[in-house]
Design a protein around this motif. Structure first.
Motif, PDB file in Angstrom:
ATOM      1  N   ALA A 210       0.834  -1.538  -0.120  1.00 17.77           N
ATOM      2  CA  ALA A 210       0.231   0.130   0.206  1.00 17.77           C
ATOM      3  C   ALA A 210       0.900   1.088   0.166  1.00 17.77           C
ATOM      4  O   ALA A 210       0.064   2.402   0.642  1.00 17.77           O
ATOM      5  CB  ALA A 210      -1.064   0.343   0.945  1.00 17.77           C
ATOM      6  N   PRO A 212       1.778   4.633  -1.933  1.00 19.47           N
ATOM      7  CA  PRO A 212       1.025   5.192  -2.609  1.00 19.47           C
ATOM      8  C   PRO A 212       2.374   6.003  -3.483  1.00 19.47           C
ATOM      9  O   PRO A 212       1.150   5.711  -5.008  1.00 19.47           O
ATOM     10  CB  PRO A 212       0.600   6.371  -1.741  1.00 19.47           C
ATOM     11  N   ASP A 213       3.414   5.947  -3.711  1.00 13.92           N
ATOM     12  CA  ASP A 213       3.943   6.695  -4.730  1.00 13.92           C
ATOM     13  C   ASP A 213       5.475   5.962  -4.694  1.00 13.92           C
ATOM     14  O   ASP A 213       6.567   5.375  -3.934  1.00 13.92           O
ATOM     15  CB  ASP A 213       4.700   8.477  -3.484  1.00 13.92           C
ATOM     16  N   ALA A 236      -3.440  -4.062  -6.324  1.00 17.53           N
ATOM     17  CA  ALA A 236      -3.398  -2.952  -6.039  1.00 17.53           C
ATOM     18  C   ALA A 236      -2.195  -1.963  -6.509  1.00 17.53           C
ATOM     19  O   ALA A 236      -2.168  -0.604  -7.098  1.00 17.53           O
ATOM     20  CB  ALA A 236      -4.337  -2.034  -5.543  1.00 17.53           C
ATOM     21  N   ALA A 239      -1.139  -2.044 -10.393  1.00 17.40           N
ATOM     22  CA  ALA A 239      -2.144  -1.063 -11.095  1.00 17.40           C
ATOM     23  C   ALA A 239      -0.942  -0.004 -10.463  1.00 17.40           C
ATOM     24  O   ALA A 239      -1.053   0.764 -11.763  1.00 17.40           O
ATOM     25  CB  ALA A 239      -2.785  -1.425 -10.820  1.00 17.40           C
ATOM     26  N   ASN A 240      -1.207   0.941  -9.361  1.00 17.91           N
ATOM     27  CA  ASN A 240      -0.393   1.717  -9.103  1.00 17.91           C
ATOM     28  C   ASN A 240       1.113   1.953  -9.366  1.00 17.91           C
ATOM     29  O   ASN A 240       1.501   2.923  -9.786  1.00 17.91           O
ATOM     30  CB  ASN A 240      -0.742   1.827  -7.300  1.00 17.91           C
ATOM     31  N   LYS A 243       1.070   2.290 -13.142  1.00 16.19           N
ATOM     32  CA  LYS A 243       0.770   3.880 -13.519  1.00 16.19           C
ATOM     33  C   LYS A 243       1.730   4.629 -13.331  1.00 16.19           C
ATOM     34  O   LYS A 243       1.869   5.694 -14.403  1.00 16.19           O
ATOM     35  CB  LYS A 243      -0.453   3.864 -12.728  1.00 16.19           C
ATOM     36  N   GLN A 244       2.461   4.909 -11.903  1.00 16.15           N
ATOM     37  CA  GLN A 244       3.665   5.399 -12.482  1.00 16.15           C
ATOM     38  C   GLN A 244       4.369   5.454 -13.759  1.00 16.15           C
ATOM     39  O   GLN A 244       5.681   6.244 -13.232  1.00 16.15           O
ATOM     40  CB  GLN A 244       3.584   5.766 -10.461  1.00 16.15           C
TER      41      GLN A 244
ATOM     42  N   MET B  16       7.441  15.003  -3.527  1.00 12.13           N
ATOM     43  CA  MET B  16       6.068  14.265  -2.964  1.00 12.13           C
ATOM     44  C   MET B  16       6.343  15.295  -1.335  1.00 12.13           C
ATOM     45  O   MET B  16       4.934  15.115  -0.912  1.00 12.13           O
ATOM     46  CB  MET B  16       7.507  12.939  -2.325  1.00 12.13           C
ATOM     47  N   PRO B 118      -8.948  -0.740  -9.095  1.00 15.25           N
ATOM     48  CA  PRO B 118      -8.208  -0.133  -9.337  1.00 15.25           C
ATOM     49  C   PRO B 118      -8.499   0.642 -10.727  1.00 15.25           C
ATOM     50  O   PRO B 118      -8.460  -0.129 -11.484  1.00 15.25           O
ATOM     51  CB  PRO B 118      -6.593  -0.576  -9.097  1.00 15.25           C
ATOM     52  N   ARG B 141       2.854  14.680 -11.957  1.00 19.74           N
ATOM     53  CA  ARG B 141       3.944  15.686 -11.112  1.00 19.74           C
ATOM     54  C   ARG B 141       3.984  17.018 -10.902  1.00 19.74           C
ATOM     55  O   ARG B 141       4.149  17.275  -9.442  1.00 19.74           O
ATOM     56  CB  ARG B 141       4.909  14.835 -10.469  1.00 19.74           C
ATOM     57  N   MET B 210      -2.179  11.098 -11.071  1.00 16.00           N
ATOM     58  CA  MET B 210      -1.366  10.222 -10.978  1.00 16.00           C
ATOM     59  C   MET B 210      -0.948   8.621 -10.418  1.00 16.00           C
ATOM     60  O   MET B 210       0.339   8.179 -10.492  1.00 16.00           O
ATOM     61  CB  MET B 210      -0.180  11.128 -10.075  1.00 16.00           C
ATOM     62  N   TYR B 211      -1.874   8.413  -9.438  1.00 20.71           N
ATOM     63  CA  TYR B 211      -2.063   7.147  -9.019  1.00 20.71           C
ATOM     64  C   TYR B 211      -2.675   5.914  -9.906  1.00 20.71           C
ATOM     65  O   TYR B 211      -4.364   6.541 -10.157  1.00 20.71           O
ATOM     66  CB  TYR B 211      -1.708   7.312  -7.254  1.00 20.71           C
ATOM     67  N   ALA B 212      -2.795   4.842  -9.709  1.00 20.69           N
ATOM     68  CA  ALA B 212      -4.365   4.174  -9.327  1.00 20.69           C
ATOM     69  C   ALA B 212      -5.220   4.404  -8.269  1.00 20.69           C
ATOM     70  O   ALA B 212      -4.889   4.210  -7.066  1.00 20.69           O
ATOM     71  CB  ALA B 212      -3.456   2.741  -9.636  1.00 20.69           C
ATOM     72  N   HIS B 214      -8.359   3.768  -5.781  1.00 19.01           N
ATOM     73  CA  HIS B 214      -9.520   2.128  -5.790  1.00 19.01           C
ATOM     74  C   HIS B 214      -9.193   2.564  -4.520  1.00 19.01           C
ATOM     75  O   HIS B 214      -8.852   3.645  -2.797  1.00 19.01           O
ATOM     76  CB  HIS B 214      -8.454   1.264  -5.653  1.00 19.01           C
ATOM     77  N   MET B 217      -6.351   2.703  -0.771  1.00 22.34           N
ATOM     78  CA  MET B 217      -5.751   4.371  -1.478  1.00 22.34           C
ATOM     79  C   MET B 217      -5.358   4.802  -0.721  1.00 22.34           C
ATOM     80  O   MET B 217      -3.883   5.798  -0.517  1.00 22.34           O
ATOM     81  CB  MET B 217      -5.583   4.884  -3.144  1.00 22.34           C
ATOM     82  N   GLY B 220      -1.903   4.366   2.673  1.00 28.57           N
ATOM     83  CA  GLY B 220      -0.640   4.290   3.183  1.00 28.57           C
ATOM     84  C   GLY B 220       0.030   5.995   3.502  1.00 28.57           C
ATOM     85  O   GLY B 220       0.783   6.015   3.964  1.00 28.57           O
ATOM     86  N   PHE B 221      -1.001   7.196   2.733  1.00 24.55           N
ATOM     87  CA  PHE B 221      -0.924   8.332   2.961  1.00 24.55           C
ATOM     88  C   PHE B 221      -1.190   9.135   4.730  1.00 24.55           C
ATOM     89  O   PHE B 221      -1.080   9.759   4.829  1.00 24.55           O
ATOM     90  CB  PHE B 221      -1.987   9.870   2.050  1.00 24.55           C
TER      91      PHE B 221
END
Lengths: 382, 289
Positions: A210, A212-213, A236, A239-240, A243-244, B16, B118, B141, B210-212, B214, B217, B220-221
């Motif tokens: 998980a 994110p970046d 996921a 997929a993430n 994408k990046q 970031m 996703p 970005r 920028m991101y998948a 779902h 998501m 993480g943040f």
């Protein structure tokens, strides 16, 4: 009143006739299946059960084994090792199963293995992929009752790297993997086989699930200038990452446990990571007569694409039926001995035999993504 | 060490950091006025991204056109969050249970409505790479960096140079004194909570290309944003922004020598160490909001 009474009467007659018919052939042979019917893993286990049910029905239609029908007894282990042990005890003691298929999740299979050894009942592992199962199975692994027909994660890495070393010019490969048993196991297996075959590992990166970046990881992977990037990550996260990686102008092809079908149709159309090579345990597109027939029947019956779980569940039943026929009697020890001597033609075009660890070495399917199309380029022995 | 790679990772880290900051300042703002930690913040960010996908891709309005719609969703959600948490009466347990519950509701609703698949959000004007000397990054970005920095600057101006913003700061510093000089504390709190939620939802919109996209998501943040807000000093906006940039740069630069997993461990060890030495965080209470 008359018309209302007809249906139950007819049903009773039919079931009576059936019972009589089977009674002539003897009592059913019970095959147990322990897998997650409920819980988070249930949706992945459903195709396995469907494959098993389809094979049992086919075998019964063709006259069963030794003139007796197979009865399937299903027990729900919810992907939980404790419940896995309980289900197996129930299948053996109450359902009188003479052979058990399961247990789907690797952790549950590992928990069940000592139980079947103590109870002396053959256990056919059809889906679990943890490499550690191999070492604990077979006469050499001190458990002659546990058999595995599914391909371990190590076997998948072996098939893939052998293909890459022989059929591509890739000699430097970077790895990115999630920080889990799956990711670490995949990294270890891929690196070992790469080393054996003279392929350099240019970089190894791990990340927490998980995340994110992926920017700093992508920068590092690309700056190692590999010929390909091997990925070991799920759902996921994959997929993430893709994408990046695409946004960063990713040109280096992808390999590892990579299923190109997981890219979005637009990504494939845009030609993203053209030339990538992935490996799968099974594909309904494999062009053998047996697989064409199986995939066609499966689609017709369940209105869904067969998954690797479906195919392996299906073949587990056929291998068991074949062993019972060769054993000549419904006896656990005789079935085990017959299984050990199995020579079974798999749908993926290889004769399955169990090695000294009771591990069968089926073919893996090597896929190539080229010019917006996914194709099977090889069946590689695991 | 390759100096270009160093420069590249520094640029990556700044981008970031600005993304972390956009998510963390909203969390800090809500904590500042209400003393509660919003455990639903990551899910609000996720809803922003998923709503963007729904409006831009499923309905087909396009990415830029989705921004007003998600802003509106943010306002509505902001008001709902305010109604949910305004009467917690300083009870930390109640706030934790309420916001955690809200997080579960939001995540399950997103799964139910849109499934766990996703999704991809397209921003055609932002495809390709942006180059500044030897430093390269995806254009999307670079845009996110400018937009996030702009949002934070606007928030700063709002809080420090407008009457409404000053009422929020006054309430954050001392609600009773603020009430004594005639400030409507409820209105100020409502405004602060709504602003914080809108920032989270807009961060989702900003980062969706920028991101998948779902339903899980946000997780993480959220973990990163907590670390940032705690290190920065709970409720300190300046602290959150500075620490966010610092964390982004640290993660990015350290990746040249360390694995990402090790860098993450160090971040949290650092968080514990800072809390031991300075329990109020780097920019503690005195500099609040």
């Amino acid at each position: 009143m008359k018309s209302k009474g007809f249906l139950p009467l007819a049903a009773a007659t039919v079931s009576l006739l059936c019972t009589l018919g089977w009674a002539q052939g003897g009592a059913p042979v019970v095959v147990g299946l322990t897998n997650p019917v409920t819980g988070a893993a249930a949706s992945f286990a459903l195709p396995e059960r469907q494959g098993v049910e389809m094979a049992v029905e086919e075998v019964n239609q063709a006259g069963g084994v030794l003139g007796r029908p197979i009865r399937l007894a299903v027990a729900d282990n919810r992907c939980n090792p404790t419940e896995g042990v309980q289900t197996v005890n129930r299948l053996i003691n109450e359902e009188k199963a003479v052979v058990i298929i399961g247990a789907f999740c690797s952790s549950v299979s590992l928990a069940v293995m000592p139980v079947v050894k103590r109870s002396e009942i053959p256990f056919v592992i059809d889906v679990s992929t943890a490499p550690s199962i191999t070492g604990l199975s077979g006469r050499k692994g001190n458990n002659a009752w546990a058999f595995r027909i599914s391909v371990s994660d190590d076997g998948m890495a072996k098939a893939l790297v052998e293909h890459l070393a022989a059929r591509t010019s890739w000699r430097r490969i970077a790895i990115i993997a999630e920080d889990t048993d799956y990711g670490r196991g995949g990294t270890r297996a891929f690196s070992e086989h790469a080393k054996r075959l003279g392929v350099t590992i240019a970089a190894t990166e791990t990340f927490t699930q998980a995340t994110p970046d992926f920017t700093s990881l992508i920068t590092k992977l690309v700056s190692a200038k590999p010929d390909a990037i091997a990925v070991y990550m799920l759902g996921a996260d994959m997929a993430n990452f893709m994408k990046q990686y695409e946004a960063w102008g990713g040109k280096i092809p992808i390999t590892g446990r990579f299923d190109p079908a997981l890219l979005s149709p637009e990504q494939i159309k845009r030609g993203f990571v053209d030339g990538s090579i992935g490996v799968l345990p099974y594909s309904p597109e494999v062009d053998t007569p047996a697989n064409r027939r199986f995939a066609g029947d499966y689609r017709k019956r369940f209105n869904a694409e067969p998954m690797f779980q479906s195919a392996y569940g299906y073949e587990a039943v056929y291998m068991i039926a074949d062993a019972i026929k060769r054993a000549g009697k419904v006896d656990a020890a005789a079935i085990r001995d017959a299984l050990e001597k199995s020579r079974y033609q798999s749908m993926l075009g290889v004769e399955l035999q169990f090695d000294e660890h009771n591990q069968a070495h089926n073919n893996a399917v090597i896929l190539l993504l080229k010019d917006g199309k996914i194709s099977i380029v090889a069946l590689q022995r695991t | 060490m390759d100096p270009i790679l160093l420069l590249q990772q520094l640029a990556n880290g700044l981008v970031m950091g600005s993304i972390y900051a956009m998510i963390a300042v909203g969390l800090a703002l809500i904590f500042g006025v209400l003393d509660i930690v919003n455990f639903a913040h990551g899910e609000l960010y996720m809803i922003g991204a998923m709503a963007t996908w729904f409006v831009a891709e499923r309905i087909g309005l396009g990415y830029l056109q989705s921004i007003p719609v998600t802003t509106l969703i943010g306002l509505v959600l902001g008001y709902a969050v305010y109604r949910l948490v305004r009467d917690t009466g300083g009870s930390i347990e109640r706030a934790i249970i309420l916001t955690t519950g809200l997080a579960m509701v939001l995540q399950s609703s997103a799964m139910l409505l849109w499934s766990a698949t996703p999704r991809e959000v397209h921003f055609p004007a932002a495809t390709g790479l942006f180059e500044l000397g030897p430093v390269v990054m995806p254009r999307v970005r670079a845009i996110a960096f400018v937009a996030a920095a702009g949002c934070i600057a606007l928030l700063y101006v709002f809080l420090h140079h407008t009457h409404l913003g000053r009422t929020i700061r006054a309430v954050a510093q001392n609600p009773r004194a603020a009430a004594m000089v005639g400030i409507n504390a409820h209105a100020a709190i409502r405004l602060a909570v709504i602003t914080g939620v809108v920032l989270a939802v807009l961060a989702g919109t900003l980062l969706a290309p920028m991101y998948a996209v779902h339903p899980v998501m946000g997780l993480g943040f959220l973990v990163k944003a907590f670390a940032i807000v705690i290190i920065g000093g709970m409720g300190s906006l300046l602290g959150a922004a500075v620490v966010a940039i610092g964390l982004g740069s640290f993660e990015s630069l350290s990746s040249l020598w360390l694995s990402a997993v090790a860098a993450e461990a160090i971040t949290f060890v650092l968080m514990i160490a800072i809390l031991l030495v300075r329990p109020q965080g780097l920019f503690g209470r005195s500099a609040r909001l």
